[in-house]
Every structure is written in structure tokens, then in C-alpha cells.
Design a protein around this motif. Structure first.
Motif, short mmCIF file in Angstrom:
data_model
loop_
_atom_site.label_atom_id
_atom_site.label_comp_id
_atom_site.label_asym_id
_atom_site.label_seq_id
_atom_site.Cartn_x
_atom_site.Cartn_y
_atom_site.Cartn_z
N LEU A 1 0.82 -1.21 0.00
CA LEU A 1 0.00 0.00 0.00
C LEU A 1 0.85 1.26 0.00
CD1 LEU A 1 -2.39 -1.78 2.32
CD2 LEU A 1 -3.07 -0.84 0.12
N TYR A 2 2.03 1.11 0.56
CA TYR A 2 2.98 2.22 0.53
C TYR A 2 3.41 2.49 -0.91
CZ TYR A 2 7.22 4.83 1.91
OH TYR A 2 8.20 5.77 2.08
N SER A 3 3.59 1.44 -1.66
CA SER A 3 4.03 1.63 -3.05
C SER A 3 2.90 2.15 -3.93
CB SER A 3 4.64 0.36 -3.62
OG SER A 3 3.65 -0.63 -3.75
N ILE A 4 1.66 1.89 -3.55
CA ILE A 4 0.54 2.50 -4.27
C ILE A 4 0.58 4.01 -4.06
CG2 ILE A 4 -1.96 2.68 -4.44
CD1 ILE A 4 -2.25 -0.16 -3.60
N GLU A 5 0.75 4.37 -2.83
CA GLU A 5 0.82 5.80 -2.48
C GLU A 5 1.97 6.47 -3.23
OE1 GLU A 5 -1.12 6.88 0.57
OE2 GLU A 5 -0.73 8.89 -0.15
N GLU A 6 3.09 5.81 -3.24
CA GLU A 6 4.27 6.36 -3.91
C GLU A 6 4.00 6.59 -5.39
OE1 GLU A 6 7.69 3.83 -3.68
OE2 GLU A 6 9.07 5.50 -4.02
N GLU B 1 3.28 -9.24 -5.36
CA GLU B 1 4.63 -8.97 -5.85
C GLU B 1 4.57 -8.37 -7.25
OE1 GLU B 1 7.85 -9.21 -4.66
OE2 GLU B 1 6.71 -9.27 -2.77
N GLN B 2 3.69 -8.93 -8.05
CA GLN B 2 3.54 -8.44 -9.42
C GLN B 2 3.07 -6.99 -9.43
OE1 GLN B 2 4.38 -9.65 -12.47
NE2 GLN B 2 3.73 -7.58 -13.02
N MET B 3 2.09 -6.71 -8.59
CA MET B 3 1.58 -5.34 -8.53
C MET B 3 2.67 -4.39 -8.06
SD MET B 3 -1.59 -3.68 -6.38
CE MET B 3 -0.72 -3.59 -4.83
N TYR B 4 3.40 -4.85 -7.08
CA TYR B 4 4.50 -4.07 -6.53
C TYR B 4 5.49 -3.69 -7.63
CZ TYR B 4 8.25 -2.95 -3.24
OH TYR B 4 9.24 -2.32 -2.53
N LYS B 5 5.83 -4.66 -8.46
CA LYS B 5 6.77 -4.40 -9.56
C LYS B 5 6.21 -3.39 -10.56
CE LYS B 5 9.23 -8.81 -9.65
NZ LYS B 5 9.15 -10.17 -10.20
N GLN C 1 -3.44 -7.00 -15.11
CA GLN C 1 -3.25 -7.70 -13.85
C GLN C 1 -3.28 -6.73 -12.68
OE1 GLN C 1 -3.17 -10.94 -12.99
NE2 GLN C 1 -3.11 -10.04 -10.95
N MET C 2 -2.59 -5.61 -12.83
CA MET C 2 -2.56 -4.61 -11.76
C MET C 2 -3.97 -4.09 -11.51
SD MET C 2 -0.48 -1.03 -11.37
CE MET C 2 -1.58 -0.08 -12.41
N TYR C 3 -4.66 -3.85 -12.58
CA TYR C 3 -6.03 -3.35 -12.51
C TYR C 3 -6.90 -4.31 -11.69
CZ TYR C 3 -10.40 -1.44 -14.35
OH TYR C 3 -11.64 -0.88 -14.49
N LYS C 4 -6.75 -5.59 -11.95
CA LYS C 4 -7.53 -6.59 -11.21
C LYS C 4 -7.19 -6.58 -9.72
CE LYS C 4 -8.38 -9.94 -14.88
NZ LYS C 4 -7.76 -11.10 -15.56
#
Lengths: 146, 146
Positions: free
Chosen positions: A11-16, B129-133, A130-133
Motif C-alpha cells: 500500500l505504501y508503493s501504491i501511495e508512492e 509482488e507483481q503489482m508491486y513491480k 493484472q494490476m487493474y484486477k
DNA sequence: TGAAAATATTTGATATATCAAGTAATTTTC
DNA sequence: GAAAATTACTTGATATATCAAATATTTTCA
């Protein structure tokens, strides 16, 4: 299982990511039209082809209704929007884009497009899907449970 | 290639997810400790084990330095933080968590943990992990180009 | 029908975001 | 070694975020 370092959570990386994207977008659209925000441009895009009520727009851009009231007031004063009382239901405020708003929007569109491309450079279609899902799962999780 | 509907872009769903998560988190931690924000709790977590300067913390939580000044002022007044001048470099402000801040943090931790679990319910490790990337790619894209 | 509930929006208060300009301490440079 | 540049923060101004309380309109329902 131990407590994860906060800076290592997903969630931190979403924010970033969203902050970085916002900064890029704001920087670039300010070059074209000073004095408009990313969110205001998004509101113009949403109203481009059909009028909507203030609450509808607020929901679409994830804004609090109180914030929306103030943003709309500014956008009206800048001649981006026209706000009128809905005749069917006088509680509602009908928002429509002005001619000036449309002009501004046309000037901005190429840059908005470009910002998206820059942000998504080197991200494949499958990766994006994939990210969207995954993001949708997270959104639904947060909305359903308390 | 045409102009995508703004509400169908990946970046829109990032925004949606982070807003939903923030709302959930704020709602839940307010049950435990009224009067603390999600970001303030994150700052406490960051300072839990080591002191840092104000700018270091600001960078970690993606805050503007001006915002940070004000947030810190509030957190000092609430007895969450101690702010002192760094003796090595008197420009710097050293931040450390107070005893009260630590107590608050311990009370909050289970809920912070729970919020993460709720948000990530049903999301597999690989998916995450995938989303993170992908998010990191986006972040880097936005930071490098202009 | 008329009172109660729900909906759409506004206003006030306070916190945070952002930009620009300012201050003080430290480093660099000639 | 002093002026110039840089760094770490602060302050002011304005916009936005959020919560609570208020207003006006519409809907529901006994």
C-alpha cells in the motif's frame, strides 16, 4: 508473522506511485495551462460529453461533497463550468462545461495523453490488466469490510 | 488510438484503491485512538526504533516539507513527538517519538495490521509482488521523465 | 395528507497540499 | 577566508480534505 516495516508494504508503493504520477501530471499540464489542477482537468473530461450533477461528478472523482462544492465554485469563477439548479429535482446542481472549458480541455488533451504514456512506459498490456484486477480487489476489500 | 475515458485508466484505479484504503484505515484507527491521522500513525511507526530528521521523515512519507513542518507542530503539541535541533548540523531538526507516542503506537498496531490484512484479503503473494513491480515501474517512469 | 426520513448540497472549523519567498546554518569556490 | 551556493527548514497564501452540523427539497409511509 511479524509487523512489516511500513515502507515495505504494497500500500505504501501504491501511495508512492500515485504521488509521483500526480506530480508529473501537474508539472506538465501547468506548462500548457497555468492555474488548472489535475483534478479540475479530470472533472472537465468527465463533463465533456454529458452534463452531470455535482454529486455524480464528486463520486466519479472520489471527492468529498464538501470539497466538491468548493472546487466547483472555483471552476465556475474561472469560467470552466456552469452550475444551475436541476429543474426535475431542485436539490440537485447540474454541472456543464463552458465553451472556454472545452477550449482549455482541447489544449490539454495531448498532454494528458502523453502523461499517461510516460507513466505507463514499458508496462505491458497484460501487466496493466493484472494490476487493474489486483487494485480492484483491494478497493472492494476496503469498501466491503469494516 | 483514441483518447481513453478517464475513469477507465489504470491510474484512476490506483487512485480509487488508495482512497478506499485510506478511508478504511482512518475509520478503524479512529475507533482506537480518536484524533490521530493515518499519516501521523505512519510517522510514529517510522520513528519507532530510530530518530530521524524532519526532512528524512518527510521524504519517507512523501510529504512536502512545508506540510511536514505543520504536521510535526501538531504532533509535538499532542505529545507524540519531541523536536530538537541536531547538534551536528543546526539546520536539521531531530525528531523522536515520545513515551506517549509509543504507548499510542502499541495500541494502534493490531488495528494497522488488521487493516492491511483486510485490504489484501484474497490477494495472493505472487499477485502482490507483481503489482508491486508494476507500481515501481510507474513510479520510476514518472520520476525520470518530464 | 402530514410528519418523518432520505437526498443533495452548503458552511464552518481544522488539517493537509503546494508554491513561492524568506531565514539560518553549512559547504563550496575562488 | 569571505562571498556565493546549497541545505534544512519556516511562513504566508491559497486550494483541497474531512468531519459535523445546517438547509432545502423530495420521498416515504402511517
Amino acid at each position: 508473522m511479524n509487523f512489516k516495516t511500513p515502507t515495505n508494504t504494497a500500500l505504501y508503493s501504491i501511495e508512492e506511485a500515485i504521488k509521483a504520477y500526480r506530480k508529473l501530471s501537474q508539472h506538465n499540464i501547468s506548462q500548457i495551462v497555468p492555474n488548472i489542477t489535475v483534478d479540475q482537468a479530470l472533472i472537465l473530461l468527465i463533463l465533456e460529453n454529458n452534463d452531470k450533477t455535482q454529486t455524480e461528478v464528486a463520486d466519479m472523482v472520489f471527492k468529498d461533497y464538501a470539497s466538491m462544492t468548493r472546487i466547483v465554485k472555483l471552476m465556475v469563477s474561472k469560467d470552466y463550468l456552469i452550475k444551475t439548479v436541476d429543474n426535475q429535482d431542485k436539490r440537485k446542481a447540474k454541472l456543464e462545461i463552458t465553451k472556454n472549458g472545452k477550449t482549455i480541455l482541447e489544449k490539454l488533451k495531448p498532454m494528458i495523453q502523453r502523461n499517461r504514456e510516460v507513466a505507463l512506459n514499458n508496462v505491458s498490456h497484460e501487466e496493466l490488466e493484472q494490476m487493474y484486477k489486483t487494485l480492484n480487489k483491494i478497493t472492494q476489500n476496503c469498501k466491503s469490510k469494516k
